[in-house]
Design an enzyme around this catalytic site. Structure first.
Site, PDB file in Angstrom:
ATOM      1  N   LYS A 194     -13.984 -17.305   4.767  1.00 22.14           N
ATOM      2  CA  LYS A 194     -15.011 -17.459   3.691  1.00 22.14           C
ATOM      3  C   LYS A 194     -15.143 -16.171   3.100  1.00 22.14           C
ATOM      4  O   LYS A 194     -15.452 -15.440   3.957  1.00 22.14           O
ATOM      5  CB  LYS A 194     -16.033 -17.994   4.479  1.00 22.14           C
ATOM      6  CG  LYS A 194     -17.360 -18.179   3.763  1.00 22.14           C
ATOM      7  CD  LYS A 194     -18.322 -18.956   4.607  1.00 22.14           C
ATOM      8  CE  LYS A 194     -19.475 -19.115   4.036  1.00 22.14           C
ATOM      9  NZ  LYS A 194     -20.606 -19.456   5.066  1.00 22.14           N
ATOM     10  N   LYS A 229     -15.747 -14.166   8.080  1.00 21.12           N
ATOM     11  CA  LYS A 229     -16.770 -14.520   6.978  1.00 21.12           C
ATOM     12  C   LYS A 229     -17.305 -13.236   6.550  1.00 21.12           C
ATOM     13  O   LYS A 229     -17.999 -12.501   7.257  1.00 21.12           O
ATOM     14  CB  LYS A 229     -17.947 -15.213   7.669  1.00 21.12           C
ATOM     15  CG  LYS A 229     -19.009 -15.493   6.579  1.00 21.12           C
ATOM     16  CD  LYS A 229     -20.139 -16.317   7.458  1.00 21.12           C
ATOM     17  CE  LYS A 229     -21.479 -16.958   6.658  1.00 21.12           C
ATOM     18  NZ  LYS A 229     -22.327 -17.555   7.371  1.00 21.12           N
TER      19      LYS A 229
HETATM   20  C1  PBG Z   1     -25.184 -19.457   6.720  1.00 19.49           C
HETATM   21  C2  PBG Z   1     -24.293 -20.158   6.060  1.00 19.49           C
HETATM   22  C3  PBG Z   1     -23.918 -19.412   4.712  1.00 19.49           C
HETATM   23  C4  PBG Z   1     -22.763 -20.222   4.217  1.00 19.49           C
HETATM   24  C5  PBG Z   1     -22.368 -20.954   5.136  1.00 19.49           C
HETATM   25  N1  PBG Z   1     -23.090 -21.229   6.081  1.00 19.49           N
HETATM   26  C6  PBG Z   1     -24.660 -18.531   4.022  1.00 19.49           C
HETATM   27  C7  PBG Z   1     -24.929 -17.003   4.341  1.00 19.49           C
HETATM   28  O1  PBG Z   1     -24.551 -16.536   5.549  1.00 19.49           O
HETATM   29  O2  PBG Z   1     -25.653 -16.768   3.978  1.00 19.49           O
HETATM   30  C8  PBG Z   1     -22.646 -19.994   2.791  1.00 19.49           C
HETATM   31  C9  PBG Z   1     -22.067 -20.978   2.022  1.00 19.49           C
HETATM   32  C10 PBG Z   1     -22.088 -20.940   0.353  1.00 19.49           C
HETATM   33  O3  PBG Z   1     -22.397 -19.992  -0.183  1.00 19.49           O
HETATM   34  O4  PBG Z   1     -21.559 -21.882  -0.176  1.00 19.49           O
HETATM   35  N2  PBG Z   1     -24.920 -19.330   8.287  1.00 19.49           N
END
Ligand code: PBG
Length: 330
Positions: A253, A200
């Site tokens: 992601k 991520k």
């Molecule tokens: C939080 C989380 C995030 C997303 C999914 N789970 C955001 C972040 O890290 O701030 C992002 C999903 C999206 O932007 O659609 N753990």
């Protein structure tokens, strides 16, 4: 002159025969934002046109329509009021919290016809918005590793208990998969799978999500735990670690900015790999389509197809219902 690949592109029927990748209806996972407000308090998310934040009561008929339209997988995110958030985020495993209640309702409404992924993270439940309890000393803030793991174990077992068949830890915590696997097994949920957000990125494309989930960090950022977009070798470590710790699926992601990482995961591991077309990707395409700069359907389908071609077997997308409608047309 001799013709090359043009020969096999000229006729539509041959293009159709030779096409290697396609989005299938079973590939999409629809994210849902569930708040803890009374029925009737669902609201639009301004920065994500067409996406709403739902109350537990209001989301049930909506989810039924989604199932009717062909959606077979959901991923749930919870939103709680400011007064419910604390420094250690224990609302994440509250038995009456929005995600737990929605999971129970969905299992009742849909039985085993659907996959219920529960996102497991602290950031929607901590008052500072970080993905785990934080200690601050001077100007430095640091996530408490052990306490974060314990909490992830608690919320995961609570979600499994309520009906999730997949737990998706998204906090980028070293050792989270091993810890959650241990907790699920110990609490009688050996059959609940773990979909780890393996790679991520610390991405600007989560902007609209922070609006939707009300989880923007109060101070600092998430670069101390999410991967720097300028890194690549670290992604291999993340993928190998998650596999060794017992992950059942890997998630990459965001989606389009990470096509190389999707391919990397596909090549390094035999586990199923998913991609997350995140909020910013959705809003960007949606806004361009609304302005008349892009064709919505064509550009969304092409971006989802790009993730499939890169190696994704499934895709989390806010555009899931529209994708299913578009696939029905071809
Ligand atoms: C939080 C989380 C995030 C997303 C999914 N789970 C955001 C972040 O890290 O701030 C992002 C999903 C999206 O932007 O659609 N753990």
């Amino acid at each position: 002159m001799t013709m090359g690949p043009e020969r096999i592109r000229r006729q539509k029927s041959l293009r159709f025969l030779l096409q290697e990748f396609a989005l299938r209806p079973s590939d999409v996972v629809l994210p849902l934002f569930i708040n803890d407000l009374p029925a009737g308090s669902s609201r639009d998310i301004t920065s994500m046109p067409g996406v709403r934040q739902w109350t537990v009561d209001d989301v049930r008929p909506f989810a039924a329509r989604a199932v009717e339209a062909g959606v077979r997988s959901f991923i749930l995110f919870g939103i709680v009021g400011k007064n419910t958030k604390t420094a250690s985020g224990e609302a994440a495993w509250d038995r009456e919290g929005p995600v737990v209640r929605a999971l129970r309702a969905f299992r009742k409404d849909f039985g085993t016809e659907v996959n219920l992924f529960a996102d497991a993270c602290f950031c929607e439940y901590t008052n500072h918005g970080h993905c785990g309890p934080i200690t601050i000393s001077g100007l430095e803030s640091r996530r408490e590793h052990a306490e974060t793991l314990v909490g992830l174990g608690k919320m995961s077992t609570e979600y499994a208990e309520a009906g999730a068949n997949v737990v998706a830890p998204s906090g980028m915590v070293d050792g989270m998969v091993r810890h959650i696997r241990g907790a699920l097994d110990a609490e009688g949920h050996p059959d609940v799978a773990i979909c780890s957000y393996s790679v991520k990125l610390a991405s600007s494309f989560y902007g609209p999500f922070r609006d939707a989930a009300e989880n923007a960090p109060e101070f600092g950022d998430r670069r101390g735990y999410q991967m720097d977009p300028g890194s690549l070798r670290e992604a291999t470590r993340e993928i190998m670690n998650d596999e060794a710790e017992g992950a059942d699926m890997l998630l990459i992601k965001p989606g389009m900015p990470c096509l190389d990482l999707i391919r990397l995961a596909r090549e390094k591991s035999a586990l199923p790999v998913g991609a997350y077309q995140v909020s910013g990707e959705y809003s960007m395409l949606k806004a361009a389509a609304q302005a008349g700069y892009l064709n919505e359907e064509a550009s969304f389908l092409e971006s989802l197809l790009a993730m499939k071609r890169a190696g994704a077997g499934f895709i989390i997308t806010y555009w899931a219902m529209e994708a299913l409608a578009a696939l029905r047309k071809v």
